[in-house]
Design a protein around this motif. Structure first.
Motif, short mmCIF file in Angstrom:
data_model
loop_
_atom_site.label_atom_id
_atom_site.label_comp_id
_atom_site.label_asym_id
_atom_site.label_seq_id
_atom_site.Cartn_x
_atom_site.Cartn_y
_atom_site.Cartn_z
N ALA A 68 0.85 -1.19 0.00
CA ALA A 68 0.00 0.00 0.00
C ALA A 68 0.88 1.24 0.00
O ALA A 68 1.91 1.28 0.70
CB ALA A 68 -0.93 0.00 1.22
N LEU A 69 0.49 2.22 -0.78
CA LEU A 69 1.26 3.44 -0.94
C LEU A 69 0.34 4.65 -0.86
O LEU A 69 -0.84 4.56 -1.21
CB LEU A 69 1.96 3.49 -2.30
CG LEU A 69 2.81 2.32 -2.76
CD1 LEU A 69 3.23 2.52 -4.21
CD2 LEU A 69 4.03 2.17 -1.86
N THR A 70 0.90 5.78 -0.45
CA THR A 70 0.25 7.07 -0.59
C THR A 70 1.14 7.94 -1.46
O THR A 70 2.33 8.07 -1.20
CB THR A 70 0.02 7.74 0.77
OG1 THR A 70 -0.84 6.92 1.57
CG2 THR A 70 -0.61 9.12 0.59
N VAL A 71 0.57 8.52 -2.51
CA VAL A 71 1.31 9.38 -3.42
C VAL A 71 0.85 10.82 -3.20
O VAL A 71 -0.36 11.10 -3.24
CB VAL A 71 1.08 8.98 -4.89
CG1 VAL A 71 1.91 9.86 -5.82
CG2 VAL A 71 1.42 7.51 -5.10
N ALA A 72 1.81 11.71 -2.96
CA ALA A 72 1.51 13.13 -2.81
C ALA A 72 2.28 13.91 -3.87
O ALA A 72 3.50 13.73 -4.02
CB ALA A 72 1.91 13.61 -1.41
N THR A 73 1.58 14.75 -4.65
CA THR A 73 2.23 15.51 -5.71
C THR A 73 1.32 16.64 -6.18
O THR A 73 0.09 16.54 -6.07
CB THR A 73 2.59 14.61 -6.90
OG1 THR A 73 3.28 15.37 -7.89
CG2 THR A 73 1.36 13.97 -7.52
N GLY A 74 1.93 17.67 -6.70
CA GLY A 74 1.19 18.74 -7.36
C GLY A 74 1.32 18.65 -8.86
O GLY A 74 1.04 19.62 -9.57
N TYR A 75 1.75 17.51 -9.37
CA TYR A 75 1.94 17.27 -10.79
C TYR A 75 0.64 17.54 -11.56
O TYR A 75 -0.43 17.22 -11.04
CB TYR A 75 2.37 15.81 -10.95
CG TYR A 75 3.02 15.44 -12.24
CD1 TYR A 75 4.35 15.73 -12.48
CD2 TYR A 75 2.31 14.75 -13.22
CE1 TYR A 75 4.97 15.35 -13.67
CE2 TYR A 75 2.92 14.38 -14.40
CZ TYR A 75 4.25 14.67 -14.62
OH TYR A 75 4.85 14.30 -15.80
N PRO A 76 0.67 18.14 -12.73
CA PRO A 76 1.83 18.43 -13.58
C PRO A 76 2.44 19.81 -13.40
O PRO A 76 3.29 20.22 -14.18
CB PRO A 76 1.22 18.33 -14.98
CG PRO A 76 -0.16 18.88 -14.80
CD PRO A 76 -0.60 18.40 -13.45
N TYR A 77 2.00 20.57 -12.36
CA TYR A 77 2.53 21.91 -12.15
C TYR A 77 3.65 21.94 -11.14
O TYR A 77 4.31 22.95 -10.96
CB TYR A 77 1.40 22.85 -11.73
CG TYR A 77 0.28 22.89 -12.75
CD1 TYR A 77 0.51 23.36 -14.04
CD2 TYR A 77 -1.00 22.44 -12.45
CE1 TYR A 77 -0.50 23.39 -14.99
CE2 TYR A 77 -2.01 22.47 -13.39
CZ TYR A 77 -1.75 22.94 -14.66
OH TYR A 77 -2.75 22.96 -15.61
N ASP A 78 3.86 20.83 -10.45
CA ASP A 78 4.96 20.68 -9.50
C ASP A 78 5.61 19.33 -9.79
O ASP A 78 4.90 18.32 -9.91
CB ASP A 78 4.42 20.73 -8.07
CG ASP A 78 5.51 20.71 -7.02
OD1 ASP A 78 6.44 19.89 -7.15
OD2 ASP A 78 5.44 21.52 -6.07
#
Length: 638
Positions: free
Chosen positions: A452-462
């Motif tokens: 199990a994973l948690t992905v945190a990102t502001g993609y595609p602007y970060d």
């Protein structure tokens, strides 16, 4: 190339091959929790699905099933393939109900399924255009009738429902249709194909979902029959129907773009399940050649309005680009299948490019108006479509509420609803993250160990993608994060107490990676200047600007003092980040008089560009959101 055999759990995914290097992590195991794609899934659920249902009810396309069930005469509304739009909407509903259950949507789904199922004939045939009193006979127009095309979309909807909720009335209806089609077109039936492929991948997926190998056998027959001129090409030619050259003898996609892409997707499915490496190699070659020579910067495919087709090699006009939204969906379908079979990041790269710059461009931010075609240049102000009447597919230069041929809105709806299924895969070594979005992923590796994973990102602007391991196998395993081709050589990975390698388009982090481990991928999102291959006549001497997966465009409204046709870019111009999603580009403006003769000798004293200014660029998927405008992706050099 031989495909590895693996024991694969059934996933809530549109594609679940029995062999291949990677196993898809189904949509039910991936929750996109925020950001770019979560916003679009929310709009799709709240607006787009109901918008499609409302329009098809209003135009009588759904009532066609009621008339057929009642044994009515030949009266019918919509084009010959209108049934398929109801089926694609049912698929969107099925995926959405699997993603986030809603009682009102469930009731709407059940009511629509009941109306569709009521029109089915005793022998399993289901269609509202042929076979009823006063209508043409069944299968009397295989070139244009779209009967098997419609059946294919019904089957795809049923597979989505089967994998997200189990057998129900829609699944039972589709199984009867598939059995009918086998009887009509199987080994002892008509030796023919439909003018529009899609039943091929649908039948293979039904075989995978049910274990019934007759459906795979029939899909293989359809793929093998294609290209032998069983259809009448008429004035438009056999290439339009992908019936001029056998699939395994072709080295590039050609003809009608959507037809070619759907057929190629079905051919991959047949090749995987049949162990036909020759067929798989042929489609792989077609993908490579098409991407290298017949694909737009946006990932769009199909350069000709005539025949909605691929052009010749490097025939990629910007202003006359067709680049149908449905072709973007077909491209994602094909690339995903090849990715599962080979684990090559180039397929995920094209999926990303196409999702952000074609699929995301199709609908507006409200989810109730759509592009059918996606040009890369608009030289005159766009024309607003009438919101109360269907538009011709390519007539409106703004998004339209609906079209006389409305394949794109329902295709967008089903794709965005199922988007979670394109994010991640697993294999014996661990988990691979192919697309970046804030997400929670909980699944099992082929050996049964939970991860199990948690992905945190502001993609595609970060460009920062932070992955936290919430649950991990007790053994050493590998977390692989795709490094897009535009970021190779500049991406960095941070991971404590783990071994990191970047190879083959993936950053591979290997080790014990227990719960609590954190891996951070950093991708460079500085604006970059892109130049075209000199063999593309339409864009020679121009540049485009990209950032991350996003293609940017210059757009001017009616009252904008900058005339895009006068913009010239210096060869050393450096695009700079503006706010979160805009880029500024220094440009010069050509001051040549409007009434001057536009030609001359090379050594003549010609007016030089002057009037320096800054041009604001926006993500291409946002163009035409502010009203009628002019737009360019490719900007000429000074």
């Amino acid at each position: 190339m031989a495909i590895e055999q693996a024991t694969r759990p059934e996933a809530a995914s549109a594609v679940v091959p029995s062999r291949g290097r990677l196993t898809p992590v189904g949509a039910s195991d991936v929750e996109i929790t925020g950001g770019f794609w979560a916003d679009r899934q929310a709009v799709n659920a709240a607006t787009t699905i109901d918008h499609c249902l409302t329009w098809m009810e209003r135009l009588g396309w759904i009532a066609n099933f009621d008339r057929t069930a009642a044994g009515a005469g030949p009266d019918r509304d919509g084009r010959e393939f209108a049934d398929s739009e109801i089926y694609k909407l049912l698929e969107a509903m099925a995926w959405e109900l699997g993603r986030a259950h809603d009682d009102d949507l469930e009731r709407a789904y059940d009511a629509l399924v009941a109306r569709v199922a009521a029109a089915q004939q005793p022998d399993g045939y289901l269609g509202t255009r042929f076979g009823s009193p006063g209508q043409p006979a069944r299968y009397s127009d295989l070139e244009w009738g779209h009967e098997l095309y419609c059946a294919g979309h019904l089957i795809q909807a049923a597979v989505a429902r089967l994998r997200t909720a189990g057998r129900d009335a829609l699944v039972e209806t589709a199984l009867r249709v598939a059995d009918h089609v086998y009887e009509e077109f199987g080994p002892d039936g008509r030796q023919a194909v439909d003018g529009h492929p899609v039943i091929e991948p649908a039948l293979v997926e039904l075989a995978r979902a049910t274990g019934e190998q007759r459906y795979l056998e029939l899909a293989k027959l359809f793929v093998d029959r294609r290209g032998h001129g069983t259809l009448d090409g008429g004035e438009i030619g056999l290439a339009y129907f992908s019936d001029d050259v056998p699939v395994r003898d072709s080295d590039v996609l050609r003809g009608h773009a959507v037809r070619a892409l759907y057929l190629a997707a079905g051919a991959v499915d047949v090749a995987i399940e049949s162990g036909d490496d020759e067929l798989l190699d042929a489609v792989r070659t077609q993908w490579d050649t098409t991407v290298a020579r017949r694909t737009y910067l946006t990932g769009g495919m199909g350069s000709r309005h005539e025949g909605e087709s691929f052009g010749d090699d490097f025939e990629l006009p910007s202003d006359r680009a067709y680049s149908e939204t449905c072709a973007g969906v077909g491209s994602v379908m094909l690339s995903w299948r090849l990715l599962l079979s080979e684990s090559d990041a180039k397929y995920a790269d094209l999926i990303e490019r196409t999702l952000f710059n074609v699929v995301a461009t199709g609908p507006d931010s409200r989810g109730d108006a759509f592009f059918y075609v996606n040009p890369l240049e608009r030289t005159v102000l766009g024309v607003e479509a009438d919101p109360d009447h269907p538009s011709e597919r390519a007539a409106s230069s703004q998004r339209a509420s609906w079209f006389a041929v409305s394949c794109c809105p329902t295709n967008i709806a089903r794709t965005i609803a199922s988007l979670s299924a394109y994010v991640a895969t697993v294999d014996e070594s661990g988990l691979q993250l192919h697309q970046f979005a804030p997400a929670r992923i909980r699944t099992a590796l082929p050996g049964g160990e939970s991860v199990a994973l948690t992905v945190a990102t502001g993609y595609p602007y970060d460009g920062t993608v932070e992955v936290t391991v919430d649950e991990a196998p007790a053994r050493e395993w590998t977390l692989s994060l795709r490094v897009p081709s535009w970021a190779r050589g500049a991406a960095t990975v941070d991971a404590v107490d783990a071994t990191t390698t970047i190879e083959g388009g993936y950053a591979r982090v290997s080790g014990a990676l227990p719960a609590g481990s954190r891996v951070t991928l950093r991708l460079p999102l500085e604006p970059r200047v892109t130049v075209p291959d000199a063999r593309i006549d339409a864009t020679r001497g121009s540049i485009a600007v990209e950032s991350g997966p996003l293609v940017y465009a210059a757009e001017t409204l009616a009252d904008d003092p900058v005339q895009l046709e006068r913009v010239r870019v210096a060869r050393d111009a450096a695009p700079m980040r503006g706010d979160a999603d805009t880029i500024t580009l220094p440009v010069a403006l050509d001051t040549r008089p409007d009434d001057a003769w536009p030609y001359g000798q090379a050594d003549e004293d010609r007016a030089e560009p002057a009037g320096q200014t800054e041009l604001q660029l926006i993500p291409y998927h946002r163009w035409a959101e502010r009203g009628p405008s002019r737009m360019r992706v490719w900007l000429p050099l000074a």
